[in-house]
Scaffold this motif. Structure first.
Motif, PDB file in Angstrom:
ATOM      1  N   SER A  60      67.770  81.783 -63.096  1.00  0.00           N
ATOM      2  CA  SER A  60      68.489  83.044 -63.284  1.00  0.00           C
ATOM      3  C   SER A  60      69.102  83.049 -64.682  1.00  0.00           C
ATOM      4  O   SER A  60      69.323  81.976 -65.221  1.00  0.00           O
ATOM      5  N   GLU A  61      69.224  84.213 -65.133  1.00  0.00           N
ATOM      6  CA  GLU A  61      69.619  84.342 -66.402  1.00  0.00           C
ATOM      7  C   GLU A  61      71.038  83.802 -66.785  1.00  0.00           C
ATOM      8  O   GLU A  61      71.140  83.229 -67.730  1.00  0.00           O
ATOM      9  N   LYS A  62      72.194  83.742 -65.685  1.00  0.00           N
ATOM     10  CA  LYS A  62      73.146  83.304 -65.848  1.00  0.00           C
ATOM     11  C   LYS A  62      73.166  81.573 -65.779  1.00  0.00           C
ATOM     12  O   LYS A  62      74.335  80.983 -66.304  1.00  0.00           O
ATOM     13  N   ASP A  63      72.287  80.988 -65.379  1.00  0.00           N
ATOM     14  CA  ASP A  63      71.883  79.462 -65.341  1.00  0.00           C
ATOM     15  C   ASP A  63      71.602  78.973 -66.800  1.00  0.00           C
ATOM     16  O   ASP A  63      71.865  77.838 -66.953  1.00  0.00           O
ATOM     17  N   ILE A  64      70.860  79.731 -67.500  1.00  0.00           N
ATOM     18  CA  ILE A  64      70.420  79.373 -68.926  1.00  0.00           C
ATOM     19  C   ILE A  64      71.341  79.360 -69.865  1.00  0.00           C
ATOM     20  O   ILE A  64      71.982  80.342 -70.130  1.00  0.00           O
ATOM     21  N   VAL A  65      71.237  78.176 -70.465  1.00  0.00           N
ATOM     22  CA  VAL A  65      72.345  77.728 -71.729  1.00  0.00           C
ATOM     23  C   VAL A  65      71.523  78.216 -72.736  1.00  0.00           C
ATOM     24  O   VAL A  65      71.908  78.915 -73.541  1.00  0.00           O
ATOM     25  N   LEU A  66      70.218  77.736 -73.076  1.00  0.00           N
ATOM     26  CA  LEU A  66      69.517  78.008 -74.035  1.00  0.00           C
ATOM     27  C   LEU A  66      67.994  78.049 -73.488  1.00  0.00           C
ATOM     28  O   LEU A  66      67.458  77.287 -72.507  1.00  0.00           O
ATOM     29  N   SER A  67      66.977  78.769 -74.132  1.00  0.00           N
ATOM     30  CA  SER A  67      65.483  78.777 -73.748  1.00  0.00           C
ATOM     31  C   SER A  67      64.605  78.996 -75.014  1.00  0.00           C
ATOM     32  O   SER A  67      65.184  79.622 -75.942  1.00  0.00           O
ATOM     33  N   ASP A  68      63.349  78.452 -75.064  1.00  0.00           N
ATOM     34  CA  ASP A  68      62.582  78.705 -75.823  1.00  0.00           C
ATOM     35  C   ASP A  68      61.336  78.988 -75.307  1.00  0.00           C
ATOM     36  O   ASP A  68      60.391  78.059 -75.033  1.00  0.00           O
ATOM     37  N   PRO A  69      60.579  80.188 -75.049  1.00  0.00           N
ATOM     38  CA  PRO A  69      59.450  80.412 -74.562  1.00  0.00           C
ATOM     39  C   PRO A  69      58.261  79.701 -75.241  1.00  0.00           C
ATOM     40  O   PRO A  69      57.059  79.939 -74.502  1.00  0.00           O
ATOM     41  N   ALA A  70      58.235  79.445 -76.654  1.00  0.00           N
ATOM     42  CA  ALA A  70      57.314  79.052 -77.325  1.00  0.00           C
ATOM     43  C   ALA A  70      57.373  77.613 -77.861  1.00  0.00           C
ATOM     44  O   ALA A  70      57.205  77.224 -78.902  1.00  0.00           O
ATOM     45  N   ALA A  71      58.100  76.855 -77.034  1.00  0.00           N
ATOM     46  CA  ALA A  71      58.239  75.476 -77.598  1.00  0.00           C
ATOM     47  C   ALA A  71      57.198  74.861 -77.727  1.00  0.00           C
ATOM     48  O   ALA A  71      56.352  74.821 -76.681  1.00  0.00           O
ATOM     49  N   ASN A  72      56.829  73.951 -78.563  1.00  0.00           N
ATOM     50  CA  ASN A  72      55.723  72.915 -78.960  1.00  0.00           C
ATOM     51  C   ASN A  72      56.146  71.500 -78.550  1.00  0.00           C
ATOM     52  O   ASN A  72      56.787  71.015 -79.276  1.00  0.00           O
ATOM     53  N   PHE A  73      55.286  71.280 -77.366  1.00  0.00           N
ATOM     54  CA  PHE A  73      55.685  69.882 -76.955  1.00  0.00           C
ATOM     55  C   PHE A  73      54.822  68.781 -77.768  1.00  0.00           C
ATOM     56  O   PHE A  73      53.600  68.904 -77.753  1.00  0.00           O
ATOM     57  N   PHE A  74      55.777  67.837 -78.007  1.00  0.00           N
ATOM     58  CA  PHE A  74      54.738  66.678 -78.858  1.00  0.00           C
ATOM     59  C   PHE A  74      54.622  65.647 -77.936  1.00  0.00           C
ATOM     60  O   PHE A  74      54.165  64.384 -78.470  1.00  0.00           O
ATOM     61  N   GLY A  75      54.968  65.506 -76.767  1.00  0.00           N
ATOM     62  CA  GLY A  75      54.522  64.687 -75.704  1.00  0.00           C
ATOM     63  C   GLY A  75      55.787  63.371 -75.303  1.00  0.00           C
ATOM     64  O   GLY A  75      56.527  63.612 -76.185  1.00  0.00           O
ATOM     65  N   LEU A  76      55.498  62.681 -74.626  1.00  0.00           N
ATOM     66  CA  LEU A  76      56.072  61.627 -74.244  1.00  0.00           C
ATOM     67  C   LEU A  76      55.905  60.255 -74.934  1.00  0.00           C
ATOM     68  O   LEU A  76      54.485  59.960 -75.243  1.00  0.00           O
ATOM     69  N   ALA A  77      56.928  59.700 -75.605  1.00  0.00           N
ATOM     70  CA  ALA A  77      56.655  58.373 -76.488  1.00  0.00           C
ATOM     71  C   ALA A  77      55.749  57.358 -75.798  1.00  0.00           C
ATOM     72  O   ALA A  77      54.960  56.521 -76.405  1.00  0.00           O
TER      73      ALA A  77
END
Length: 144
Positions: free
Chosen positions: A44-61
């Motif tokens: 829900s919108e009230k639970d979101i502190v920050l969001s990015d709908p197009a974040a580019n994931f670089f994976g897990l180390a």
């Protein structure tokens, strides 16, 4: 004759660059729309502190450079950092209580885009994303 060939080459190069930019912009819009739907379905919108709908994931180390980079929805709530890549059914959920560090790096898991990346360490591993404002994410994730 040489001038005509040069002009033709310049026109073709400009047209190709324009076409690439249009295709890229259209693809990113579709990713953002799809990710926006994922965010709305899970938070829900009230639970979101920050969001990015197009974040580019670089994976897990821990998985190294063999994994595929990809865009998706990155969401920070008061309790969890959540990411789901487009085309994936399983999100990466990092409880904030397990986060060991958060910083900015220029590469992660053997990949780089020459920009600052948000890196989050948790459970002896780390993940990184290219987001619009990594400093804002760091300030929001770090305990106050």
């Amino acid at each position: 004759m040489n001038v005509a060939i040069v002009v033709l080459i310049v026109v073709v190069v400009v047209a190709l660059v324009a076409a690439i930019l249009i295709v890229t912009r259209t693809a990113l819009r579709r990713v953002a729309l799809s990710s926006g739907r994922m965010i709305a379905e899970n938070f829900s919108e009230k639970d979101i502190v920050l969001s990015d709908p197009a974040a580019n994931f670089f994976g897990l180390a821990s998985k190294g450079g063999r994994q595929v980079r990809g865009n998706g929805a990155l969401v920070l709530t008061l309790h969890v950092l959540w990411f789901r890549r487009i085309g994936s059914t399983k999100p990466l959920e990092i409880p904030l209580t397990t986060i060991e560090f958060v910083d900015i790096v220029r590469s992660h898991a053997g990949k780089s885009v020459g920009q600052d990346l948000l890196r989050v360490g948790f459970g002896g591993d780390s993940a990184a994303w290219y987001v619009n404002d990594p400093r804002a994410w760091i300030d929001s994730i770090r305990p106050q």
